[in-house]
Design a protein around this motif. Sequence first.
Motif, PDB file in Angstrom:
ATOM      1  N   ILE A  96      49.545 -90.307 -32.707  1.00 29.74           N
ATOM      2  CA  ILE A  96      51.098 -90.847 -32.106  1.00 29.74           C
ATOM      3  C   ILE A  96      51.032 -92.158 -32.027  1.00 29.74           C
ATOM      4  CG2 ILE A  96      52.169 -91.014 -29.996  1.00 29.74           C
ATOM      5  CD1 ILE A  96      51.062 -87.936 -29.250  1.00 29.74           C
ATOM      6  N   ALA A 108      52.325 -92.827 -21.641  1.00 31.21           N
ATOM      7  CA  ALA A 108      53.509 -91.961 -22.361  1.00 31.21           C
ATOM      8  C   ALA A 108      54.222 -91.222 -21.085  1.00 31.21           C
ATOM      9  CB  ALA A 108      52.811 -91.152 -23.400  1.00 31.21           C
ATOM     10  N   VAL A 122      56.814 -87.449 -24.769  1.00 31.21           N
ATOM     11  CA  VAL A 122      56.192 -86.362 -25.611  1.00 31.21           C
ATOM     12  C   VAL A 122      56.492 -84.961 -24.802  1.00 31.21           C
ATOM     13  CG1 VAL A 122      53.987 -85.509 -26.346  1.00 31.21           C
ATOM     14  CG2 VAL A 122      54.261 -88.039 -25.990  1.00 31.21           C
ATOM     15  N   LYS A 171      56.427 -93.506 -24.714  1.00 25.41           N
ATOM     16  CA  LYS A 171      56.567 -92.583 -25.909  1.00 25.41           C
ATOM     17  C   LYS A 171      57.018 -91.251 -24.933  1.00 25.41           C
ATOM     18  CE  LYS A 171      56.284 -94.178 -29.809  1.00 25.41           C
ATOM     19  NZ  LYS A 171      55.000 -93.966 -30.911  1.00 25.41           N
ATOM     20  N   ASP A 186      60.066 -88.394 -28.300  1.00 26.51           N
ATOM     21  CA  ASP A 186      59.395 -89.343 -29.393  1.00 26.51           C
ATOM     22  C   ASP A 186      58.674 -88.091 -30.271  1.00 26.51           C
ATOM     23  OD1 ASP A 186      60.420 -92.130 -29.345  1.00 26.51           O
ATOM     24  OD2 ASP A 186      59.735 -91.605 -27.122  1.00 26.51           O
ATOM     25  N   ASN A 225      51.218 -98.373 -28.497  1.00 25.43           N
ATOM     26  CA  ASN A 225      52.194 -97.790 -29.209  1.00 25.43           C
ATOM     27  C   ASN A 225      52.380 -96.617 -28.592  1.00 25.43           C
ATOM     28  OD1 ASN A 225      52.415 -99.614 -31.080  1.00 25.43           O
ATOM     29  ND2 ASN A 225      51.221 -98.521 -32.820  1.00 25.43           N
TER      30      ASN A 225
END
Length: 245
Positions: A225, A32, A10, A8, A86, A4
Amino acid sequence: MSDNLAGKVVVITGASSGIGEAAARYLAAGSARVVLGARRVERLRAIVAEITAAGGEATMLATDVTHLTEMQALVNHAVERFGRVDVLINNAGLMAVGSILKGRTDEWERMIDINIKGVLNGIAAVLPVFHAQQSGHVINVGSVASHKVAPGGAVYSGTKFAVKAITEGLRQESGAIRCTLISPGAIDTELPSGTSDEATLKRLKEAYQAALPAETIARAMAYAIAQPAEVDVNKIIVRPTVQPF
Protein backbone atom coordinates in the motif's frame (compact mmCIF):
# COMPACT_ATOMS: atom_id res chain seq x y z
CA MET A 1 5.93 2.63 8.20
CA SER A 2 5.83 5.01 5.27
CA ASP A 3 3.88 8.25 5.46
CA ASN A 4 2.16 7.00 2.29
CA LEU A 5 -0.21 5.07 4.58
CA ALA A 6 -1.41 8.16 6.42
CA GLY A 7 -5.01 9.00 5.65
CA LYS A 8 -5.55 6.08 3.27
CA VAL A 9 -9.05 4.61 3.53
CA VAL A 10 -8.81 0.83 3.63
CA VAL A 11 -11.80 -1.51 3.48
CA ILE A 12 -11.08 -4.96 4.93
CA THR A 13 -13.25 -8.06 4.73
CA GLY A 14 -12.95 -10.95 7.16
CA ALA A 15 -11.83 -8.32 9.68
CA SER A 16 -13.13 -9.94 12.87
CA SER A 17 -10.08 -12.16 13.38
CA GLY A 18 -6.79 -13.38 11.94
CA ILE A 19 -5.19 -11.54 9.06
CA GLY A 20 -8.10 -9.13 8.66
CA GLU A 21 -8.00 -8.05 12.28
CA ALA A 22 -4.21 -7.79 12.23
CA ALA A 23 -4.34 -5.66 9.08
CA ALA A 24 -6.92 -3.34 10.62
CA ARG A 25 -4.86 -2.81 13.75
CA TYR A 26 -1.52 -2.46 11.97
CA LEU A 27 -2.73 -0.09 9.25
CA ALA A 28 -4.67 2.03 11.74
CA ALA A 29 -1.49 2.32 13.82
CA GLY A 30 0.12 3.70 10.65
CA SER A 31 -2.58 6.41 10.43
CA ALA A 32 -4.71 4.70 7.79
CA ARG A 33 -8.47 4.91 8.24
CA VAL A 34 -9.90 1.40 8.33
CA VAL A 35 -13.36 0.09 7.51
CA LEU A 36 -14.00 -3.38 8.88
CA GLY A 37 -16.46 -5.90 7.44
CA ALA A 38 -17.33 -9.37 8.76
CA ARG A 39 -20.29 -11.32 10.08
CA ARG A 40 -19.31 -11.31 13.78
CA VAL A 41 -20.65 -7.89 14.75
CA GLU A 42 -19.71 -7.90 18.42
CA ARG A 43 -16.14 -8.82 17.57
CA LEU A 44 -15.98 -6.00 15.00
CA ARG A 45 -17.31 -3.49 17.52
CA ALA A 46 -14.68 -4.50 20.05
CA ILE A 47 -11.85 -4.13 17.52
CA VAL A 48 -13.11 -0.74 16.35
CA ALA A 49 -13.40 0.44 19.96
CA GLU A 50 -9.82 -0.66 20.71
CA ILE A 51 -8.43 1.00 17.57
CA THR A 52 -10.30 4.22 18.38
CA ALA A 53 -9.14 4.18 22.00
CA ALA A 54 -5.57 3.93 20.74
CA GLY A 55 -6.04 7.06 18.63
CA GLY A 56 -6.85 5.41 15.30
CA GLU A 57 -9.78 5.92 12.95
CA ALA A 58 -12.02 2.93 12.35
CA THR A 59 -15.58 1.99 11.57
CA MET A 60 -17.41 -1.26 10.83
CA LEU A 61 -20.44 -2.80 9.18
CA ALA A 62 -21.81 -6.33 9.39
CA THR A 63 -20.93 -7.91 6.05
CA ASP A 64 -21.38 -11.29 4.40
CA VAL A 65 -19.12 -11.22 1.36
CA THR A 66 -21.22 -13.82 -0.44
CA HIS A 67 -23.90 -11.15 -0.95
CA LEU A 68 -23.06 -8.38 -3.43
CA THR A 69 -25.52 -5.98 -1.80
CA GLU A 70 -23.72 -6.30 1.53
CA MET A 71 -20.33 -5.63 -0.07
CA GLN A 72 -21.81 -2.60 -1.81
CA ALA A 73 -23.16 -1.42 1.53
CA LEU A 74 -19.70 -1.78 3.11
CA VAL A 75 -18.06 0.27 0.36
CA ASN A 76 -20.84 2.87 0.54
CA HIS A 77 -20.35 3.07 4.31
CA ALA A 78 -16.65 3.79 3.78
CA VAL A 79 -17.42 6.57 1.28
CA GLU A 80 -20.08 8.09 3.53
CA ARG A 81 -17.76 8.05 6.54
CA PHE A 82 -14.43 9.00 4.96
CA GLY A 83 -15.29 10.39 1.52
CA ARG A 84 -13.38 7.83 -0.56
CA VAL A 85 -11.85 4.33 -0.68
CA ASP A 86 -8.16 3.90 -1.44
CA VAL A 87 -7.71 0.18 -0.83
CA LEU A 88 -9.93 -2.89 -0.74
CA ILE A 89 -8.47 -5.93 1.04
CA ASN A 90 -10.41 -9.04 0.00
CA ASN A 91 -9.40 -11.15 2.97
CA ALA A 92 -12.45 -13.22 3.93
CA GLY A 93 -11.81 -16.89 3.24
CA LEU A 94 -12.59 -20.50 4.13
CA MET A 95 -10.12 -23.39 4.07
CA ALA A 96 -12.19 -26.57 4.28
CA VAL A 97 -9.45 -28.91 3.12
CA GLY A 98 -9.84 -32.68 2.91
CA SER A 99 -9.76 -35.44 0.34
CA ILE A 100 -11.82 -34.68 -2.74
CA LEU A 101 -12.80 -38.35 -2.70
CA LYS A 102 -15.00 -37.72 0.35
CA GLY A 103 -17.28 -35.52 -1.73
CA ARG A 104 -18.06 -32.87 0.86
CA THR A 105 -19.96 -30.77 -1.64
CA ASP A 106 -21.40 -28.45 1.00
CA GLU A 107 -17.87 -27.40 1.98
CA TRP A 108 -16.89 -27.04 -1.68
CA GLU A 109 -19.82 -24.70 -2.27
CA ARG A 110 -19.00 -22.59 0.78
CA MET A 111 -15.39 -22.21 -0.37
CA ILE A 112 -16.51 -21.22 -3.86
CA ASP A 113 -19.00 -18.72 -2.44
CA ILE A 114 -16.57 -17.09 -0.01
CA ASN A 115 -13.20 -17.46 -1.70
CA ILE A 116 -14.24 -16.74 -5.29
CA LYS A 117 -17.63 -15.03 -5.31
CA GLY A 118 -16.69 -13.00 -2.25
CA VAL A 119 -13.62 -11.62 -4.02
CA LEU A 120 -15.64 -10.84 -7.14
CA ASN A 121 -18.35 -9.14 -5.07
CA GLY A 122 -15.71 -6.96 -3.44
CA ILE A 123 -14.24 -5.99 -6.79
CA ALA A 124 -17.65 -5.27 -8.28
CA ALA A 125 -18.60 -3.12 -5.29
CA VAL A 126 -15.46 -0.98 -5.26
CA LEU A 127 -14.79 -0.53 -9.00
CA PRO A 128 -17.30 2.31 -9.48
CA VAL A 129 -15.60 4.25 -6.68
CA PHE A 130 -12.12 3.57 -8.06
CA HIS A 131 -13.18 4.57 -11.56
CA ALA A 132 -14.67 7.82 -10.29
CA GLN A 133 -11.46 8.57 -8.35
CA GLN A 134 -9.24 7.30 -11.18
CA SER A 135 -7.24 5.47 -8.55
CA GLY A 136 -7.47 2.54 -6.15
CA HIS A 137 -5.80 -0.62 -4.95
CA VAL A 138 -7.23 -4.14 -4.70
CA ILE A 139 -5.38 -6.57 -2.45
CA ASN A 140 -6.59 -10.15 -2.74
CA VAL A 141 -5.50 -12.68 -0.15
CA GLY A 142 -4.55 -15.89 -1.90
CA SER A 143 -2.46 -18.67 -0.40
CA VAL A 144 0.57 -20.77 -1.13
CA ALA A 145 -2.25 -23.01 -2.39
CA SER A 146 -2.66 -20.41 -5.18
CA HIS A 147 0.60 -21.76 -6.59
CA LYS A 148 0.76 -25.45 -5.69
CA VAL A 149 -1.80 -28.21 -5.07
CA ALA A 150 -1.24 -30.50 -2.09
CA PRO A 151 -3.11 -33.73 -1.26
CA GLY A 152 -6.44 -32.85 0.31
CA GLY A 153 -6.33 -29.34 -1.04
CA ALA A 154 -7.74 -29.77 -4.54
CA VAL A 155 -10.87 -27.67 -4.11
CA TYR A 156 -9.30 -25.09 -1.80
CA SER A 157 -6.42 -24.70 -4.25
CA GLY A 158 -8.94 -24.43 -7.06
CA THR A 159 -10.55 -21.43 -5.37
CA LYS A 160 -7.20 -19.81 -4.67
CA PHE A 161 -5.91 -20.44 -8.20
CA ALA A 162 -9.07 -18.61 -9.28
CA VAL A 163 -8.19 -15.68 -7.01
CA LYS A 164 -4.73 -15.54 -8.60
CA ALA A 165 -6.25 -15.51 -12.10
CA ILE A 166 -8.82 -12.87 -11.16
CA THR A 167 -6.13 -10.63 -9.68
CA GLU A 168 -3.94 -10.88 -12.76
CA GLY A 169 -6.86 -10.30 -15.10
CA LEU A 170 -7.92 -7.24 -13.14
CA ARG A 171 -4.36 -5.93 -13.25
CA GLN A 172 -4.23 -6.21 -17.03
CA GLU A 173 -7.54 -4.42 -17.55
CA SER A 174 -7.66 -1.90 -14.74
CA GLY A 175 -5.31 0.88 -15.84
CA ALA A 176 -4.61 3.09 -12.82
CA ILE A 177 -5.97 0.58 -10.31
CA ARG A 178 -3.20 -1.29 -8.50
CA CYS A 179 -3.60 -5.04 -7.92
CA THR A 180 -1.76 -7.19 -5.40
CA LEU A 181 -2.01 -10.92 -4.67
CA ILE A 182 -0.65 -11.80 -1.23
CA SER A 183 -0.18 -15.54 -0.72
CA PRO A 184 0.32 -16.55 2.91
CA GLY A 185 1.79 -19.85 4.01
CA ALA A 186 1.18 -21.11 7.54
CA ILE A 187 -0.18 -18.17 9.54
CA ASP A 188 -1.63 -18.31 13.04
CA THR A 189 -5.34 -17.74 12.34
CA GLU A 190 -8.67 -19.57 12.58
CA LEU A 191 -8.35 -20.69 8.94
CA PRO A 192 -7.09 -24.25 9.60
CA SER A 193 -10.22 -25.01 11.64
CA GLY A 194 -12.46 -24.62 8.59
CA THR A 195 -12.60 -28.32 7.75
CA SER A 196 -14.88 -30.92 9.33
CA ASP A 197 -12.41 -33.75 8.66
CA GLU A 198 -10.78 -34.78 11.95
CA ALA A 199 -7.75 -36.45 10.35
CA THR A 200 -7.08 -33.32 8.31
CA LEU A 201 -7.43 -31.12 11.38
CA LYS A 202 -4.79 -33.18 13.14
CA ARG A 203 -2.37 -32.88 10.21
CA LEU A 204 -2.95 -29.14 9.97
CA LYS A 205 -2.30 -28.69 13.68
CA GLU A 206 1.08 -30.34 13.23
CA ALA A 207 1.86 -28.37 10.06
CA TYR A 208 0.98 -25.07 11.73
CA GLN A 209 3.31 -25.47 14.69
CA ALA A 210 5.71 -23.05 12.98
CA ALA A 211 2.93 -20.66 11.92
CA LEU A 212 3.80 -16.98 11.72
CA PRO A 213 1.74 -14.31 13.49
CA ALA A 214 -0.99 -12.68 11.43
CA GLU A 215 0.77 -9.31 11.68
CA THR A 216 3.39 -10.74 9.31
CA ILE A 217 0.86 -10.50 6.48
CA ALA A 218 -0.36 -7.11 7.68
CA ARG A 219 3.19 -5.79 7.27
CA ALA A 220 3.33 -7.17 3.72
CA MET A 221 0.05 -5.42 2.95
CA ALA A 222 1.37 -2.17 4.39
CA TYR A 223 4.47 -2.46 2.20
CA ALA A 224 2.36 -2.82 -0.97
CA ILE A 225 0.00 0.00 0.00
CA ALA A 226 2.77 2.42 0.95
CA GLN A 227 4.48 2.34 -2.44
CA PRO A 228 4.22 5.43 -4.67
CA ALA A 229 1.18 5.48 -6.95
CA GLU A 230 3.24 4.52 -9.99
CA VAL A 231 4.53 1.35 -8.27
CA ASP A 232 2.31 -1.74 -8.38
CA VAL A 233 3.46 -4.65 -6.21
CA ASN A 234 1.68 -7.55 -7.88
CA LYS A 235 2.61 -10.74 -6.01
CA ILE A 236 3.94 -11.47 -2.53
CA ILE A 237 4.40 -14.95 -1.02
CA VAL A 238 5.02 -15.01 2.74
CA ARG A 239 5.62 -18.26 4.65
CA PRO A 240 7.68 -19.58 7.53
CA THR A 241 11.31 -20.16 6.62
CA VAL A 242 10.94 -23.84 7.55
CA GLN A 243 7.77 -24.42 5.51
CA PRO A 244 8.70 -26.74 2.62
CA PHE A 245 5.74 -26.08 0.29
